[in-house]
Write a protein that holds these residues in place. Structure first.
Motif, PDB file in Angstrom:
ATOM      1  N   UNK A   2      -2.402 -34.088  -5.857  1.00  0.00           N
ATOM      2  CA  UNK A   2      -1.597 -33.198  -5.531  1.00  0.00           C
ATOM      3  C   UNK A   2      -1.598 -31.939  -6.267  1.00  0.00           C
ATOM      4  N   UNK A   3      -0.892 -31.030  -6.148  1.00  0.00           N
ATOM      5  CA  UNK A   3      -0.851 -29.798  -6.401  1.00  0.00           C
ATOM      6  C   UNK A   3      -0.359 -29.764  -8.070  1.00  0.00           C
ATOM      7  N   UNK A   4       0.622 -30.656  -8.253  1.00  0.00           N
ATOM      8  CA  UNK A   4       1.186 -30.917  -9.656  1.00  0.00           C
ATOM      9  C   UNK A   4      -0.040 -31.677 -10.297  1.00  0.00           C
ATOM     10  N   UNK A   5      -0.475 -32.497  -9.944  1.00  0.00           N
ATOM     11  CA  UNK A   5      -1.737 -33.291 -10.779  1.00  0.00           C
ATOM     12  C   UNK A   5      -2.658 -32.401 -10.947  1.00  0.00           C
ATOM     13  N   UNK A   6      -3.023 -31.740 -10.187  1.00  0.00           N
ATOM     14  CA  UNK A   6      -4.483 -30.705 -10.517  1.00  0.00           C
ATOM     15  C   UNK A   6      -3.728 -29.684 -11.564  1.00  0.00           C
ATOM     16  N   UNK A  64     -19.062 -30.034 -14.291  1.00  0.00           N
ATOM     17  CA  UNK A  64     -18.863 -31.271 -13.292  1.00  0.00           C
ATOM     18  C   UNK A  64     -17.494 -31.700 -13.237  1.00  0.00           C
ATOM     19  N   UNK A  65     -16.514 -32.047 -14.185  1.00  0.00           N
ATOM     20  CA  UNK A  65     -15.287 -32.371 -14.224  1.00  0.00           C
ATOM     21  C   UNK A  65     -14.525 -31.775 -13.441  1.00  0.00           C
ATOM     22  N   UNK A  66     -14.533 -30.337 -13.735  1.00  0.00           N
ATOM     23  CA  UNK A  66     -13.588 -29.341 -12.769  1.00  0.00           C
ATOM     24  C   UNK A  66     -14.045 -29.606 -11.349  1.00  0.00           C
ATOM     25  N   UNK A  67     -15.310 -29.683 -11.100  1.00  0.00           N
ATOM     26  CA  UNK A  67     -15.523 -29.637  -9.756  1.00  0.00           C
ATOM     27  C   UNK A  67     -15.019 -30.959  -8.988  1.00  0.00           C
ATOM     28  N   UNK A  68     -15.166 -31.990  -9.788  1.00  0.00           N
ATOM     29  CA  UNK A  68     -14.703 -33.141  -9.268  1.00  0.00           C
ATOM     30  C   UNK A  68     -13.296 -33.282  -9.219  1.00  0.00           C
ATOM     31  N   UNK A  69     -12.482 -32.441  -9.793  1.00  0.00           N
ATOM     32  CA  UNK A  69     -10.966 -32.266  -9.731  1.00  0.00           C
ATOM     33  C   UNK A  69     -10.901 -31.427  -8.267  1.00  0.00           C
ATOM     34  N   UNK A  70     -11.606 -30.400  -8.170  1.00  0.00           N
ATOM     35  CA  UNK A  70     -11.294 -29.679  -6.749  1.00  0.00           C
ATOM     36  C   UNK A  70     -11.700 -30.403  -5.502  1.00  0.00           C
ATOM     37  N   UNK A  71     -12.868 -31.323  -5.806  1.00  0.00           N
ATOM     38  CA  UNK A  71     -13.191 -32.060  -4.631  1.00  0.00           C
ATOM     39  C   UNK A  71     -12.090 -33.082  -4.368  1.00  0.00           C
ATOM     40  N   UNK A  73      -8.933 -32.706  -4.835  1.00  0.00           N
ATOM     41  CA  UNK A  73      -7.963 -32.013  -4.119  1.00  0.00           C
ATOM     42  C   UNK A  73      -8.256 -31.731  -2.709  1.00  0.00           C
ATOM     43  N   UNK A  74      -9.410 -31.286  -2.477  1.00  0.00           N
ATOM     44  CA  UNK A  74      -9.909 -30.699  -1.245  1.00  0.00           C
ATOM     45  C   UNK A  74      -9.784 -32.057  -0.172  1.00  0.00           C
ATOM     46  N   UNK A  76      -7.831 -34.707  -0.724  1.00  0.00           N
ATOM     47  CA  UNK A  76      -6.263 -34.962  -0.369  1.00  0.00           C
ATOM     48  C   UNK A  76      -5.790 -33.878   0.739  1.00  0.00           C
ATOM     49  N   UNK A  77      -6.269 -32.763   0.493  1.00  0.00           N
ATOM     50  CA  UNK A  77      -5.534 -31.714   1.299  1.00  0.00           C
ATOM     51  C   UNK A  77      -5.973 -32.069   2.748  1.00  0.00           C
ATOM     52  N   UNK A  78      -7.390 -32.517   2.882  1.00  0.00           N
ATOM     53  CA  UNK A  78      -7.521 -32.880   4.463  1.00  0.00           C
ATOM     54  C   UNK A  78      -7.090 -33.980   4.865  1.00  0.00           C
ATOM     55  N   UNK A  79      -6.754 -35.084   3.959  1.00  0.00           N
ATOM     56  CA  UNK A  79      -5.913 -36.294   4.369  1.00  0.00           C
ATOM     57  C   UNK A  79      -4.553 -35.772   4.777  1.00  0.00           C
ATOM     58  N   UNK A  80      -3.955 -34.895   4.010  1.00  0.00           N
ATOM     59  CA  UNK A  80      -2.431 -34.577   4.333  1.00  0.00           C
ATOM     60  C   UNK A  80      -2.525 -33.504   5.908  1.00  0.00           C
TER      61      UNK A  80
END
Length: 259
Positions: A2-6, A64-71, A73-74, A76-80
């Protein structure tokens, strides 16, 4: 995520990065600070040398860690977004069921199981609010259950004499629940206002028919190039020319698709 988690994860990362940079800055100038014991200076120098040698590996791991976070998030947004499309389709099925003059059992069951599936597929997006290892928690979007309960009152196996007024009440209840759901469900998508909205009702096209000179020149060039060779089917050319002329003659009376 979620946005809060990110945002929470990135905040922790920024704090860690700031702390490391401060330690590196202190280690870099440890020799110039008076009053520091020699063993502290030695440790600071060793820390600085170690971080300098490992900087490339640390930077690669951080990226790599930041890329994993945004992946995440992406994903999650697709599922939403897919879940929202599912909710909209479910709403349409429920409303069309309310509009049927004669509600058959098959129609009711199709609508009921559709909203039931939508309620369950929410599990791939959100967990229950307040859910723990020992507690079930609360369903995150109660209006979906309101929609289910409303359509259940039209079950022809229980109520065989459903009136138009009752169907209208159920329809309005479904719409009210859907509108309430929409106000909160879409907040997670970070939607923005359009840059070029069209806000007035009864709008019409402001551009006039025609094209730029460059397009007209290209059109004429292509037509002359085509006319150089004899057509294998002149009858088709005549047929299409007549259709085009008729359509252009009617252009002012009816809109032409794609224009």
């Amino acid at each position: 995520m979620t946005r809060v988690s990110v945002n929470r994860t990135l905040a922790r990362l920024y704090w860690l990065l700031s702390l490391v940079l401060l330690l590196l800055l202190a280690s870099k100038f440890a020799n110039d600070i008076p009053g520091i014991p020699p063993f502290v200076i030695s440790a600071a120098n060793n820390f600085y040398d170690f971080m300098r040698d490992m900087s490339l590996l640390i930077a690669t791991g951080g990226v790599a860690y930041i890329s994993n976070i945004y992946q995440k998030r992406s994903n999650f947004v697709e599922s939403l977004e897919e879940e929202w499309r599912n909710i909209v389709r479910t709403k349409s099925v429920l409303l069309s069921t309310c509009e049927k003059p004669y509600l058959a059992t098959d129609d009711y069951l199709a609508a009921y199981y559709r909203v039931s599936e939508t309620i369950d597929t929410m599990r791939i997006v959100y967990r229950n609010a307040g859910e723990t290892d020992g507690l079930v928690g609360l369903y995150p979007y109660a209006p979906l259950h309101d929609m289910r309960r409303a359509i259940q009152t039209l079950d022809p196996r229980v109520a065989s004499d459903v009136t138009k007024e009752k169907k209208a009440l159920v329809r309005d209840a479904i719409l009210q629940s859907f509108y309430a759901l929409r106000e909160t469900f879409l907040e997670e998508l970070d939607l923005e206002e359009p840059q070029h909205p069209l806000l007035i009702a009864g709008s019409r096209r402001l551009k006039t028919p025609g094209a730029a000179v460059s397009a007209r020149v290209m059109e004429e060039y292509q037509r002359k190039k085509l006319d150089r060779d004899a057509s294998p089917r002149p009858d088709i050319d005549v047929f299409l020319t007549k259709l085009r002329s008729a359509e252009e003659g009617e252009a002012g009376k009816a809109p032409v698709p794609g224009r």
